[in-house]
Design a protein around this motif. Structure first.
Motif, PDB file in Angstrom:
ATOM      1  N   MET A  26       1.090   4.784   0.725  1.00  0.00           N
ATOM      2  CA  MET A  26       2.174   5.759   0.566  1.00  0.00           C
ATOM      3  C   MET A  26       1.840   6.953   1.461  1.00  0.00           C
ATOM      4  O   MET A  26       1.530   8.037   0.978  1.00  0.00           O
ATOM      5  CB  MET A  26       2.285   6.206  -0.890  1.00  0.00           C
ATOM      6  N   SER A  30      -6.395  11.400   9.618  1.00  0.00           N
ATOM      7  CA  SER A  30      -6.246  11.993   8.281  1.00  0.00           C
ATOM      8  C   SER A  30      -5.034  11.460   7.526  1.00  0.00           C
ATOM      9  O   SER A  30      -4.724  11.942   6.443  1.00  0.00           O
ATOM     10  CB  SER A  30      -6.129  13.509   8.401  1.00  0.00           C
ATOM     11  N   LEU A  31      -4.359  10.447   8.103  1.00  0.00           N
ATOM     12  CA  LEU A  31      -3.086  10.007   7.509  1.00  0.00           C
ATOM     13  C   LEU A  31      -3.226   9.592   6.046  1.00  0.00           C
ATOM     14  O   LEU A  31      -2.330   9.810   5.235  1.00  0.00           O
ATOM     15  CB  LEU A  31      -2.500   8.845   8.328  1.00  0.00           C
ATOM     16  N   GLN A  66      -5.758  10.457   3.967  1.00  0.00           N
ATOM     17  CA  GLN A  66      -6.593  11.379   3.199  1.00  0.00           C
ATOM     18  C   GLN A  66      -5.794  11.899   2.003  1.00  0.00           C
ATOM     19  O   GLN A  66      -4.791  12.593   2.176  1.00  0.00           O
ATOM     20  CB  GLN A  66      -6.988  12.543   4.126  1.00  0.00           C
ATOM     21  N   GLY A  67      -6.214  11.553   0.815  1.00  0.00           N
ATOM     22  CA  GLY A  67      -5.518  12.018  -0.385  1.00  0.00           C
ATOM     23  C   GLY A  67      -4.248  11.252  -0.696  1.00  0.00           C
ATOM     24  O   GLY A  67      -3.600  11.520  -1.712  1.00  0.00           O
ATOM     25  N   THR A 121      -1.856   7.993  -1.768  1.00  0.00           N
ATOM     26  CA  THR A 121      -1.999   6.845  -2.665  1.00  0.00           C
ATOM     27  C   THR A 121      -1.826   5.559  -1.868  1.00  0.00           C
ATOM     28  O   THR A 121      -0.923   5.449  -1.040  1.00  0.00           O
ATOM     29  CB  THR A 121      -0.939   6.897  -3.779  1.00  0.00           C
ATOM     30  N   ILE A 134      -1.319   1.686  -2.714  1.00  0.00           N
ATOM     31  CA  ILE A 134      -1.089   0.761  -3.815  1.00  0.00           C
ATOM     32  C   ILE A 134      -1.593  -0.625  -3.432  1.00  0.00           C
ATOM     33  O   ILE A 134      -1.314  -1.113  -2.331  1.00  0.00           O
ATOM     34  CB  ILE A 134       0.405   0.711  -4.182  1.00  0.00           C
ATOM     35  N   ARG A 136      -6.416   7.192  -2.319  1.00  0.00           N
ATOM     36  CA  ARG A 136      -6.545   6.980  -3.758  1.00  0.00           C
ATOM     37  C   ARG A 136      -5.873   5.647  -4.069  1.00  0.00           C
ATOM     38  O   ARG A 136      -4.707   5.456  -3.759  1.00  0.00           O
ATOM     39  CB  ARG A 136      -5.872   8.095  -4.539  1.00  0.00           C
ATOM     40  N   LEU A 161      -4.197   2.728  -6.243  1.00  0.00           N
ATOM     41  CA  LEU A 161      -3.451   2.488  -7.476  1.00  0.00           C
ATOM     42  C   LEU A 161      -3.135   0.994  -7.515  1.00  0.00           C
ATOM     43  O   LEU A 161      -2.604   0.447  -6.554  1.00  0.00           O
ATOM     44  CB  LEU A 161      -2.156   3.309  -7.472  1.00  0.00           C
ATOM     45  N   LEU A 170      -1.052  -2.087  -8.975  1.00  0.00           N
ATOM     46  CA  LEU A 170       0.209  -2.432  -9.645  1.00  0.00           C
ATOM     47  C   LEU A 170       0.520  -3.896  -9.387  1.00  0.00           C
ATOM     48  O   LEU A 170       0.174  -4.417  -8.326  1.00  0.00           O
ATOM     49  CB  LEU A 170       1.369  -1.614  -9.069  1.00  0.00           C
ATOM     50  N   ALA A 195       2.490   5.754 -12.902  1.00  0.00           N
ATOM     51  CA  ALA A 195       2.626   5.148 -11.581  1.00  0.00           C
ATOM     52  C   ALA A 195       3.828   5.712 -10.834  1.00  0.00           C
ATOM     53  O   ALA A 195       3.794   5.862  -9.619  1.00  0.00           O
ATOM     54  CB  ALA A 195       2.734   3.634 -11.698  1.00  0.00           C
ATOM     55  N   ALA A 236       2.945   8.525  -8.607  1.00  0.00           N
ATOM     56  CA  ALA A 236       2.241   8.204  -7.370  1.00  0.00           C
ATOM     57  C   ALA A 236       3.198   7.677  -6.312  1.00  0.00           C
ATOM     58  O   ALA A 236       2.985   7.873  -5.123  1.00  0.00           O
ATOM     59  CB  ALA A 236       1.148   7.173  -7.653  1.00  0.00           C
ATOM     60  N   VAL A 237       4.241   7.013  -6.749  1.00  0.00           N
ATOM     61  CA  VAL A 237       5.153   6.361  -5.813  1.00  0.00           C
ATOM     62  C   VAL A 237       6.252   7.325  -5.334  1.00  0.00           C
ATOM     63  O   VAL A 237       6.789   7.182  -4.241  1.00  0.00           O
ATOM     64  CB  VAL A 237       5.762   5.091  -6.471  1.00  0.00           C
ATOM     65  N   ALA A 263      -2.205  19.457   7.997  1.00  0.00           N
ATOM     66  CA  ALA A 263      -2.948  19.311   6.737  1.00  0.00           C
ATOM     67  C   ALA A 263      -3.412  20.683   6.273  1.00  0.00           C
ATOM     68  O   ALA A 263      -3.904  21.485   7.055  1.00  0.00           O
ATOM     69  CB  ALA A 263      -4.150  18.385   6.933  1.00  0.00           C
ATOM     70  N   ALA A 320       0.243  16.619  -2.035  1.00  0.00           N
ATOM     71  CA  ALA A 320      -0.421  15.352  -2.306  1.00  0.00           C
ATOM     72  C   ALA A 320      -0.171  14.997  -3.762  1.00  0.00           C
ATOM     73  O   ALA A 320       0.187  15.842  -4.576  1.00  0.00           O
ATOM     74  CB  ALA A 320      -1.915  15.471  -2.032  1.00  0.00           C
ATOM     75  N   THR A 321      -0.343  13.725  -4.077  1.00  0.00           N
ATOM     76  CA  THR A 321      -0.056  13.255  -5.431  1.00  0.00           C
ATOM     77  C   THR A 321      -0.874  14.008  -6.467  1.00  0.00           C
ATOM     78  O   THR A 321      -0.406  14.335  -7.538  1.00  0.00           O
ATOM     79  CB  THR A 321      -0.363  11.756  -5.528  1.00  0.00           C
ATOM     80  N   ASP A 322      -2.119  14.309  -6.136  1.00  0.00           N
ATOM     81  CA  ASP A 322      -2.970  14.965  -7.125  1.00  0.00           C
ATOM     82  C   ASP A 322      -2.821  16.484  -7.087  1.00  0.00           C
ATOM     83  O   ASP A 322      -3.519  17.194  -7.788  1.00  0.00           O
ATOM     84  CB  ASP A 322      -4.438  14.571  -6.919  1.00  0.00           C
ATOM     85  N   ARG A 333      -4.130  18.989  -2.614  1.00  0.00           N
ATOM     86  CA  ARG A 333      -4.204  19.024  -1.173  1.00  0.00           C
ATOM     87  C   ARG A 333      -2.789  18.776  -0.688  1.00  0.00           C
ATOM     88  O   ARG A 333      -2.047  18.020  -1.282  1.00  0.00           O
ATOM     89  CB  ARG A 333      -5.121  17.883  -0.705  1.00  0.00           C
ATOM     90  N   THR A 347      -5.858  19.913  11.433  1.00  0.00           N
ATOM     91  CA  THR A 347      -5.552  18.494  11.561  1.00  0.00           C
ATOM     92  C   THR A 347      -4.039  18.370  11.490  1.00  0.00           C
ATOM     93  O   THR A 347      -3.427  18.787  10.505  1.00  0.00           O
ATOM     94  CB  THR A 347      -6.188  17.707  10.402  1.00  0.00           C
ATOM     95  N   HIS A 361      -0.293  16.163  12.970  1.00  0.00           N
ATOM     96  CA  HIS A 361       0.385  15.116  13.721  1.00  0.00           C
ATOM     97  C   HIS A 361       1.885  15.374  13.679  1.00  0.00           C
ATOM     98  O   HIS A 361       2.349  16.258  12.957  1.00  0.00           O
ATOM     99  CB  HIS A 361       0.018  13.716  13.201  1.00  0.00           C
TER     100      HIS A 361
END
Lengths: 379, 379
Positions: free
Chosen positions: A134, A148-149, A151-152, A154, A156, A181, A183, A185, B222, B225-226, B311, B341-343, B346, B371, B373
């Motif tokens: 993702m 870094s694409l 980095q952090g 998700t 799946i 990260r 996940l 599923l 989930a 995350a998605v 980033a 970011a999901t968490d 970041r 960083t 792009h």
């Protein structure tokens, strides 16, 4: 997947098939993570050449067989409709100990097809696990590769019953070394979820933009003057590439239809509540929606935050000056957006800050000569 | 409305009833525009006191009669459900030459009611014209007043057949002096348009958030995350205040129902195309939607722009440094957004720049150690 990082320490040689944004970025990230060997292959000679010029991975190979020989993991990052063919071909070239994974955005049909193709090739399907990073939006080609694409982000993984635990653990460990990260599923669940939170929003937004657009034919430009930030946000993804989305919707048709039906049933109830003036039912939907949005998008739009609205013109540099003013005052900007004036010549910058920092943020902006005020979020 | 600015030069004394965000901002803007007298009144003594402390307008009056005596224009910026009463009361206090307008967000029923109330009070309805400033979001109270709130904003005026041309011209001229762009629409057309581009998007977004939210109950975290940027944008306004929206939907029920029915019919067609695999029909809808979105929102999301993705961490200051880097390189940022970011620890900053400035923008960001792009917009 407990203890998942241990076995991954063993993966030290990988081959990546497909040297576009995803494949190239994996190569850069794997290199940066210190893997011993990161081999790259692409069926397109021009892409191979460019990947080599950019120094992606430790080597760019001229043939698939050479790229995958002796590696511990092959990651296939080719266009979705080619993935099953490529994996079947790779399976004929590698030993039985090599792990296989992919990065296609739909998993249900594809993982089933890969499993069947591997059995046909007398290869072991337990070594394959489907994957879907993702990782933001897709600019194509090796030039877009970015270490870094992931980095952090998700990533799946969608194991089937045939997938071995060791495969899931090994691939997970590798992905975590890229900074992702993981996940886990089921493939069907994956496709249901992306239907609900990605494909359904696309149809909802496109239909809204289309309905508003057809009103322009009868009402003229007045729609433009009346359309505010809410309309802009809600229809933003409607501007996406129609062909790209047609492909996605075709590929996930059953799950998208189910999500769309669920949405339409709910919208029917909303319309019914409005038609029958059942205000308590309508309020329940709005309140549940508001709570759901805050729960699903945890950081943005929290009640503890407000927007500092800074008037801007289109000259370069004012934006940096405004955000710097807050940074120097030690105020963290939690989210931000641009509000364009109707005539698109003048705009405002919305900087989301914690409510308890609002007064200091306002003072910092005004000290720098900006016209600014504080607004509630999402009124 | 040709020659509309001339008569407005004559309006030099105004009274504003209601000293909240809108009324207070009108007072500040009218003061800044150099009007001779800008009187303010609010029914709430605490609001009057605060408005006086803030120095809004040239005088804050203790009674309505004193505020409106001898002015050329009375602008009523009180809560919508009070507007007709207030205007009827004002009409009994002022001479027949005084223009009257309001700032409520719905116009069809209200302008009809005001007209009828004015006739009942033996006042001249030709001196009244309804208005609706499209001025961003509503923080309430005099402290939120901002002299620049209407600068470049559209202010819709909704004359009825009974409205005199001179009224429309005088009020238009005054609003232009506040910095607003005046758009003239029939009251019914106004309510239809806001139903389509403001109230319908709210229902569409709320229903989407509610459907996704109820999926969390079966699928767990989930979904979080998605859910990506598309879901976030499309559901942003779903986090709005349910009570506020319930009031708006009640007030504009027939127009909202019609917009909602139009939307549902179109969505039925989309679902039918998907169910019957009529891909060319679905492609037509997606293509029409994409074109409509680009036409309706002229500046953002143009094909000529790309996103520079930088980033970031959550430390204060990095945002300013990144945007400053572009400003110093002479690159204009046309739009911007934060990608969390999901968490939520970041994130990335998305800076929209013209495609021909993308390479320079990337270099400028990387020179500052970021960083970064480049991504296509809305993939």
């Amino acid at each position: 997947v407990s203890g998942a990082t241990r076995p991954s320490e063993g993966i030290d040689r990988v081959a990546i098939v497909g040297a576009g944004l995803v494949g190239g970025s994996i190569a850069l990230a794997a290199d940066a993570a210190g893997l011993a060997e990161v081999r790259l292959f692409d069926a397109d000679p021009a892409v191979r050449e460019r990947a080599a010029e950019l120094g992606l991975g430790s080597a760019v190979h001229e043939d698939l067989a050479g790229a995958v020989a002796g590696v511990e993991l092959v990651l296939v990052a080719t266009p979705p409709h080619t993935v099953a063919d490529v994996i079947a071909e790779v399976a004929r070239l590698v030993g039985p100990g090599t792990f296989l994974t992919d990065a296609a955005s739909l998993k249900s049909d594809l993982t089933l097809e890969v499993e069947s193709r591997l059995r046909d090739a007398a290869a072991d399907p337990s070594r394959f696990v489907g994957g879907h990073p993702m990782a933001g939006s897709e600019r194509s080609g090796p030039d877009a590769a970015d270490a870094s694409l992931f980095q952090g982000a998700t990533w799946i993984l969608t194991p089937r019953a045939s997938t071995a635990d060791g495969t899931l653990q090994a691939v997970s460990g590798f992905l975590r070394r890229l900074g992702a990260r993981v996940l886990v599923l089921g493939p069907d669940r994956h496709d249901e979820l992306v239907a609900l939170v990605s494909h359904l929003p696309q149809l909802v937004a496109s239909t809204l933009a289309e309905v508003a657009g057809s009103a322009v034919e009868t009402t003229g430009d007045a729609v433009l003057a009346v359309a505010g930030g809410g309309f802009r946000d809600t229809t933003r993804i409607a501007a996406s590439d129609p062909d790209l989305w047609l492909g996605i919707l075709r590929g996930n048709r059953p799950a998208v239809l189910e999500a769309l039906d669920r949405y339409r049933r709910r919208l029917d109830e909303v319309a019914d509540a409005l038609a029958t003036e059942d205000w308590s039912r309508l309020e329940t939907v709005l309140a549940r929606a508001s709570a759901a949005r805050r729960r699903l998008v945890p950081k943005a739009d929290q009640g503890s935050a407000v927007d500092l609205v800074v008037a801007l013109d289109d000259r370069p540099g004012t934006l940096g000056a405004a955000t710097s003013a807050l940074g120097e005052a030690g105020i963290n900007i939690e989210d931000l957006a641009m509000r364009h004036a109707t005539d698109a010549t003048r705009g405002a910058l919305l900087l989301r800050v914690r409510r308890d920092a609002a007064t200091r943020a306002l003072a910092a902006a005004r000290d720098q000569g900006f016209t600014a005020h504080v607004e509630e979020v999402d009124p």
